[in-house]
Structures are given as C-alpha cells and as structure tokens.
Design a protein around this motif. Structure first.
Motif, PDB file in Angstrom:
ATOM      1  N   GLY A   1       1.838  43.027  -3.187  1.00  0.00           N
ATOM      2  CA  GLY A   1       1.580  43.245  -4.610  1.00  0.00           C
ATOM      3  C   GLY A   1       1.195  41.964  -5.319  1.00  0.00           C
ATOM      4  O   GLY A   1       0.283  41.946  -6.148  1.00  0.00           O
ATOM      5  N   MET A   2       1.890  40.874  -4.998  1.00  0.00           N
ATOM      6  CA  MET A   2       1.573  39.578  -5.596  1.00  0.00           C
ATOM      7  C   MET A   2       0.169  39.136  -5.200  1.00  0.00           C
ATOM      8  O   MET A   2      -0.585  38.602  -6.023  1.00  0.00           O
ATOM      9  CB  MET A   2       2.604  38.532  -5.153  1.00  0.00           C
ATOM     10  N   LYS A   3      -0.196  39.352  -3.941  1.00  0.00           N
ATOM     11  CA  LYS A   3      -1.520  38.940  -3.474  1.00  0.00           C
ATOM     12  C   LYS A   3      -2.617  39.738  -4.163  1.00  0.00           C
ATOM     13  O   LYS A   3      -3.656  39.179  -4.560  1.00  0.00           O
ATOM     14  CB  LYS A   3      -1.630  39.106  -1.953  1.00  0.00           C
TER      15      LYS A   3
ATOM     16  N   GLY B   1      -2.851  30.296  -5.051  1.00  0.00           N
ATOM     17  CA  GLY B   1      -3.437  31.431  -4.352  1.00  0.00           C
ATOM     18  C   GLY B   1      -2.765  31.821  -3.067  1.00  0.00           C
ATOM     19  O   GLY B   1      -3.310  32.639  -2.313  1.00  0.00           O
ATOM     20  N   ILE B   2      -1.573  31.277  -2.785  1.00  0.00           N
ATOM     21  CA  ILE B   2      -0.811  31.665  -1.594  1.00  0.00           C
ATOM     22  C   ILE B   2       0.516  32.244  -2.096  1.00  0.00           C
ATOM     23  O   ILE B   2       1.533  31.550  -2.152  1.00  0.00           O
ATOM     24  CB  ILE B   2      -0.546  30.478  -0.645  1.00  0.00           C
TER      25      ILE B   2
ATOM     26  N   LYS C   1      -7.068  28.703  -0.400  1.00  0.00           N
ATOM     27  CA  LYS C   1      -7.928  29.577   0.405  1.00  0.00           C
ATOM     28  C   LYS C   1      -8.507  30.654  -0.504  1.00  0.00           C
ATOM     29  O   LYS C   1      -7.847  31.658  -0.774  1.00  0.00           O
ATOM     30  CB  LYS C   1      -7.106  30.205   1.541  1.00  0.00           C
ATOM     31  N   PRO C   2      -9.704  30.456  -1.040  1.00  0.00           N
ATOM     32  CA  PRO C   2     -10.266  31.419  -1.989  1.00  0.00           C
ATOM     33  C   PRO C   2     -10.376  32.821  -1.404  1.00  0.00           C
ATOM     34  O   PRO C   2     -10.600  33.002  -0.196  1.00  0.00           O
ATOM     35  CB  PRO C   2     -11.656  30.835  -2.289  1.00  0.00           C
ATOM     36  N   SER C   3     -10.230  33.815  -2.265  1.00  0.00           N
ATOM     37  CA  SER C   3     -10.369  35.209  -1.839  1.00  0.00           C
ATOM     38  C   SER C   3     -11.822  35.524  -1.529  1.00  0.00           C
ATOM     39  O   SER C   3     -12.739  34.826  -1.961  1.00  0.00           O
ATOM     40  CB  SER C   3      -9.856  36.138  -2.942  1.00  0.00           C
TER      41      SER C   3
END
Length: 500
Positions: free
Chosen positions: A346-348, A332-333, A8-10
């Motif tokens: 923080g990871m996101k 990306g998750i 799921k791209p940002s």
C-alpha cells in the motif's frame, strides 16, 4: 541530488492508443480521415505527459484491427486507449483486443461542445459522432468477455482545425478537464501495475509473532501483483554495517540534521528523552548500511521485524532502524515495520503515485474533535510531513526489544487518503480506501508518528465500516484525495476494492 531524490525511480506506463473509423468514408468525405488522425495526435501529446505512448494511428478495417493488436503486443503495452473518432463497425475494433489482452479504455471525446446545426454537412457531423459506435463496441466486448471502461466528455483542443465549421476550443470546459483527469488516472494506475510487476520487495527478519492479519503467502503476492519477495536476514544487513566508514557516517549525520529536528526530553514521558550523540551516530551508521542493502539487492520496498534476545548484537542493530528506514521511505523505498508486507505494498502504491504513503494504524479517538489519531512508532514518510519531523531517544520500544531513536511527526494538514491492503479468507488481496482531512490537533510527545484525521462521518461510524471490511490493522496515509485514482489501480490489479 536532493535528499528526496528517489533511489530507484518508478517505471512509466506503456500506453497503446489508436483511433477508429470506417474505411468507406474516406473517398466519400475528403479530409475527414486526416482530421481524425489530427485528433489522435492531440491525444497522444496529452497522454505523453504521463506515460510512454505508442500511437498506432487509424484502425478502419478488420485487417487493420488485427495488425494493431499484434503491434501493441510487440510494444509490450500495459493499457490500450481506443479513441472513438467517428463511426466504426465493432468488427473493426474487436480483433485488436482479442489479440492484445491488455485492459481497454474507450475514449468517447467529442471535439466540440455544440455542432453548427445551421451549416453542418454530413462530413462535419461524422467528425463529431464518436458516441455513435460506443454501444455497439460495448456489446461486442461484453459478449467476447473483454473488460472495458468508457470515458465520456470533450476532446480538449486549444484551437479549431482549419476545416471545422464550429468552435472546437474546449480545453477549459469541465467536460474536457474531467475526461483528461480520468485519462491521467488510468495511465498512472497502469504505471503502478508496471512498477509492481518489476518490483523487488525485501523481507528482513519475520512478521511480529501473533499478528495473524499480517501473515501473507509470498507466492500469492507474486501471483496477484507480480512483485518478487527477496528473503533477507539480519546477517545480510550486518555485513554492510561492517563496511561503513566514518566518512559515510558523518555524511549520513548531515542528512539526519537537515531532515530532522533533534528533540529535548519529553515533558510527559520518562522513556522519551533527548537522543544522545551516541544514539544518533549509531542510527546514522545503520542508515548507511540500510541504503547499501537496498542498493545491493535492488530493492523497491522493504518490510522488516527482528525481536532478538537481550544482549543479542542484532538487537542493537535493529535499535537503529527507524531513522534509516524513514530516510529510505522519503526516497521512494517504503519501509514497513513488524513484517507487514501488505502495508508495504500500500505504501509503495501511494509513493508511485507521488502521494507519500506513511506507515500507520489507529492510535486513539478524540471524541471532542471527532478525529481519529493515526500513526505508529515509525518509520515515517518525511516527504509528506507537517513541518520538520522530530527525533526522540526512546528508553524502550514498546512491545519490542531494545532502545534507540524514533520519529515524532504528523502528516501535513489537508486532504488525505488512507489505503489498507488486506487479505480475505479466499486468499485474495483487497484494497480499503477512505478519504479524510488531516487536522492540526495536538499530539503526544512520545516519539511516535501521529496525525489527527477527520472523516466525513463520526469516528464510531467510520470504525464500524472499516472493521467490517476485515482490514489489516496497519494502513498507509497518502496526501490528497486519491480514492478515484486508487480505485483504478485496484481494478487494473484485479483486486477487490471498497471506498468507505
């Protein structure tokens, strides 16, 4: 598709841009207005590499300022850049930001490193006097309660406009490079804010009992960050596990073999053994179910923990979590263990910035090399690994129920940044940032992620400073020097931050 293609791209930031001037100048100095518009178009091209840019054009009167503010609201921008192209009254600028309340960055970017003193005309000077109105604008913003920042430097053109009387090629000068880096960081920070505002974080199970630093109010998280927390149960995951086919397991196993090295028995730890084929197949089946869960609930991140009881079927289910959650993190998750929602944030943030963000905590200090070993029992951000991560079978998960397969890996050598999201007594989130160097120090062969990090000060001094900030005991490790970038993210989120 590669194995690191985001599920799921940002979201990209939506950026407002306008240039300012004084309407009275245009009939007095033919060509000046068009020249300033050209400078604005250059900025638009540069910014468009990092976000979606909406360039209103020239604002040269109070009425145009109101029109621009309304237009930016219609475009739903996240951040507005005010290009100080020449002198303008502050009454022209203020209405823009009284109507559009998004954060504002003033760009004081001079087109030339030195004007042609001998031949310069008044019109030529006006094309280079962007610094002139900035104090006036700053004063008006301050008195109106509008938060702002100013970027100073050079415009960075790679050509000289036809009517210029001086050399305007400044793209390789340090003042232009530095200014554009600042612009890029603000745009990327705005992209983080937009992505979080639309994000859905899954919370599967509960927080590890007794870890008081990690408990968070979900309403507070949404109020301060905009993200939604979706409450999930083990039965939600179990439902998808029942749908997994042998073909899907085989395909996921192929991913596992491509992404990981399968270990032998640990030479030192009797509970760390070569994974059995049964353990690998079970982890692959659970990984398929985990990805199905993420897609079904449209998740952007996941935090999880389930302690279970001996013999509980869900205990067996959670024994396969680490491999699948590492695969999801790489795509990306971000997935954080022990129900640590703040570290998942923080990871996101790190992942949106393209810097990884691997789940970690202090493991031990090496006083000989003066490094701090950071890591955890999984998951791991595979995209920032030094070499190929190793899978080890674990006879038990220390401090937890069950057995299974864990990841043994280190973050690649070079500059790294640690990001700690904490919560203080007043209920506000805060960000603690530190930069260091990931070294190639030896690690234990116990199926945990471990990275030696050398900070600029002695480990004891570093820990004294870090502990004084009342951190959450986990953090995210990102690659590269990200402190400047993260400071901007925190500012746009109106989150207190400190760089150690």
């Amino acid at each position: 598709m590669t194995l690191l293609t985001p599920i799921k791209p940002s979201k990209k930031a939506r950026i407002g841009l306008y240039s300012i001037g004084l309407e009275a100048y245009w009939p007095q100095f033919p060509g000046l207005r068009e020249r300033l518009i050209e400078y604005g178009s250059h900025l638009e091209r540069q910014m468009s590499q990092h976000g979606e840019v909406f360039n209103f054009g020239l604002v040269d009167s109070e009425g145009k300022g109101r029109e621009a503010g309304e237009w930016f609201n219609e475009k739903n921008v996240d951040l507005v850049f005010c290009h100080s192209a020449t002198y303008s009254t502050s009454s022209t600028v203020l209405p823009v930001h009284q109507i559009c309340s998004k954060p504002v960055i003033v760009l004081n970017l001079q087109p030339t490193a030195r004007i042609n003193y001998q031949d310069s005309t008044t019109g030529e000077w006006l094309a280079h006097c962007g610094a002139c109105p900035v104090p006036e604008i700053a004063n008006a913003f301050n008195r109106a309660g509008i938060r702002f920042r100013v970027i100073n430097g050079l415009l960075g053109l790679d050509y000289t406009p036809p009517h210029s009387l001086t050399d305007e090629v400044t793209n390789n000068r340090v003042e232009a490079v530095r200014a554009m880096r600042e612009v890029r960081e603000w745009i990327q920070a705005a992209g983080v804010v937009r992505s979080l505002r639309y994000a859905r974080f899954g919370f599967l199970g509960n927080t590890y009992s007794g870890m008081l630093d990690m408990y968070s109010d979900f309403t507070m998280m949404q109020a301060q960050l905009g993200l939604h927390v979706e409450m999930l149960e083990m039965c939600d995951l179990d439902r998808f596990l029942k749908e997994v086919t042998p073909e899907e397991v085989k395909a996921k196993l192929d991913e596992v073999y491509e992404m990981f090295e399968i270990s032998g028995d640990s030479p030192s730890d009797p509970i760390a053994r070569k994974p059995t084929q049964e353990q690998l197949e079970w982890s692959a089946a659970v990984a398929v179910a985990q990805e199905k869960l993420v897609r079904a609930y449209d998740l952007d991140a996941l935090t999880y923990y389930y302690h279970g009881q001996d013999g509980n079927p869900y205990e067996q289910l959670q024994s396969g979590f680490i491999v699948g959650h590492s695969l999801l993190t790489a795509r990306g998750i971000p997935c954080s263990g022990e129900g640590d929602l703040k570290t998942a944030v923080g990871m996101k943030i790190c992942d949106i910035l393209g810097a990884g963000g691997s789940y970690s905590e202090i493991v031990v200090v090496d006083y000989i090399d003066e490094t701090i070993l950071l890591g955890h029992d999984g998951p791991f951000h595979i995209a920032i690994a030094e070499g190929k991560p190793i899978l080890r079978g674990m006879g038990l998960y220390h401090g937890k129920k069950g057995t299974g397969v864990s990841v043994e890996a280190k973050v690649r050598r070079g500059a790294v940044t640690t990001v700690n999201i904490t919560q203080t007594g007043d209920g506000r989130l805060g960000m603690i940032i530190s930069e260091g160097e990931a070294t190639d120090g030896p690690i234990m062969q116990i199926g945990n992620t471990q990275t030696h990090v050398k900070f600029s000060v002695h480990p004891d001094e570093y820990m004294e400073k870090w502990f004084a900030q009342a951190p959450t005991h986990h953090c995210a490790i990102a690659v590269g020097n990200q402190a400047s970038q993260l400071k901007k993210v925190a500012e746009l989120l109106q989150m207190r931050s400190v760089i150690l």
